[in-house]
Scaffold this active site. Sequence first.
Site, short mmCIF file in Angstrom:
data_model
loop_
_atom_site.label_atom_id
_atom_site.label_comp_id
_atom_site.label_asym_id
_atom_site.label_seq_id
_atom_site.Cartn_x
_atom_site.Cartn_y
_atom_site.Cartn_z
N TYR A 1 13.94 19.39 -16.65
CA TYR A 1 13.90 20.43 -16.04
C TYR A 1 14.84 20.61 -14.83
CZ TYR A 1 8.89 20.06 -17.96
OH TYR A 1 7.85 19.94 -18.61
N HIS B 1 9.32 13.44 -24.79
CA HIS B 1 9.09 14.97 -24.61
C HIS B 1 8.91 15.72 -25.84
CE1 HIS B 1 10.07 18.22 -21.50
NE2 HIS B 1 9.13 18.45 -22.34
N PRO C 1 -2.02 25.44 -19.52
CA PRO C 1 -3.25 25.71 -19.56
C PRO C 1 -3.82 27.10 -19.27
CG PRO C 1 -2.98 24.39 -17.59
CD PRO C 1 -1.63 24.42 -18.44
N LEU C 2 -2.99 27.86 -18.47
CA LEU C 2 -2.91 29.29 -18.15
C LEU C 2 -2.50 30.32 -18.95
CD1 LEU C 2 -2.98 28.86 -14.29
CD2 LEU C 2 -4.80 29.06 -15.57
N GLY C 3 -2.22 29.82 -20.34
CA GLY C 3 -1.25 30.51 -21.23
C GLY C 3 -0.15 31.30 -20.70
N ARG C 4 0.78 30.37 -20.08
CA ARG C 4 1.76 30.82 -19.71
C ARG C 4 1.80 31.78 -18.57
NH1 ARG C 4 5.87 28.04 -22.43
NH2 ARG C 4 4.96 26.94 -24.41
N GLY C 5 0.65 32.15 -17.96
CA GLY C 5 0.65 33.27 -17.04
C GLY C 5 -0.34 34.23 -17.23
#
Length: 335
Positions: free
Chosen positions: A58, A128, A208-212
């Site tokens: 990252y 990873h 978990p938020l569907g990439r937004g």
Amino acid sequence: MASPSRRLGSNGPSVSAIGLGFMSFIISAEAEEERTATALVHEAIDLGVTLFDTADVYGPEFSEILLGRALKGRRDQVVLATKFGNALDRATNPDARPLDGRPEYVKSALEASLRRLDTDHIDLYYLHRVDREVPIEDTVGALEELVEAGKVRHIGLSEPGPQTLRRAHAVHPVTAIQNEWSVFTRDIENETLPVARELGIGVVPYSPLGRGWLTGAIQRPDDVTGRRAQHPRFATDAFETNRILAQEVTALARDIGVLPSQVALAWVLAQGEDVVPIPGTRHVEYLRENVGAATVSLDAAQVERLSSIATKVAGERSIRPEHLGIEAPEPVSAG
């Protein structure tokens, strides 16, 4: 502030039910970024968050550096997870291995992460992505040596296939797997999740938020910025289908008086007590909203209402095949 806790796998640590993903800190490690990261981390700890997740790739490296600085003086209050295996020099070296699970690389990557994070051990160290050119037994064998040396407390795998997971766990207990899992993405449930539960391995869902998509904030193509613009699920031919599906989450949130992001996280939490999602953010207000999802309860009908959405989603969940957890032919270890 008290926060619900869950245990990561049968042999793992107890952590907050919702962790914090640190992937958003990839711009630099300069003073302004450090202030933003430190404020977020301190607020998270004050809210009861104990699982912090980053990776050497990252930035690369910036996320680990900033998280290490932010945890100064508070390191013993958290479970620190990081990841290795995506070669850091592939952007500048065309001959670099895209993934590297060789035992010698495992050890050098760990030492570099320890320096950046300014710590003497990693609580949960993930491969990873699985290197298909190296037997998983060899990679996990090197990780086991790091556990024996006290430099790693627990090991994990990100996006493993089910047979790879079995083979890894036979060498050394795997504490957790990290896979994409959300109302929009349920691939893990087909094969890998049953194996993880059979073996007593915890699950740490990323995105978990569907990439937004599941925050309710994306309504027009203009709302898609940054890395999302390259993702198949935000492409022109998928956008309207997925926008309408995301509205189903927003409608349920409105019905029960909470935020769409909280409904999406509550659905993930409802999948089992062995599940600890790690939504990422740079913003304290979104952090508070995410942590608040741990107190949102969905009944069986509401969970089922959301569970049917994933089959209708348009577009692949990743632009990179190695991120899809597909089993590869097994390399044969020499000897």
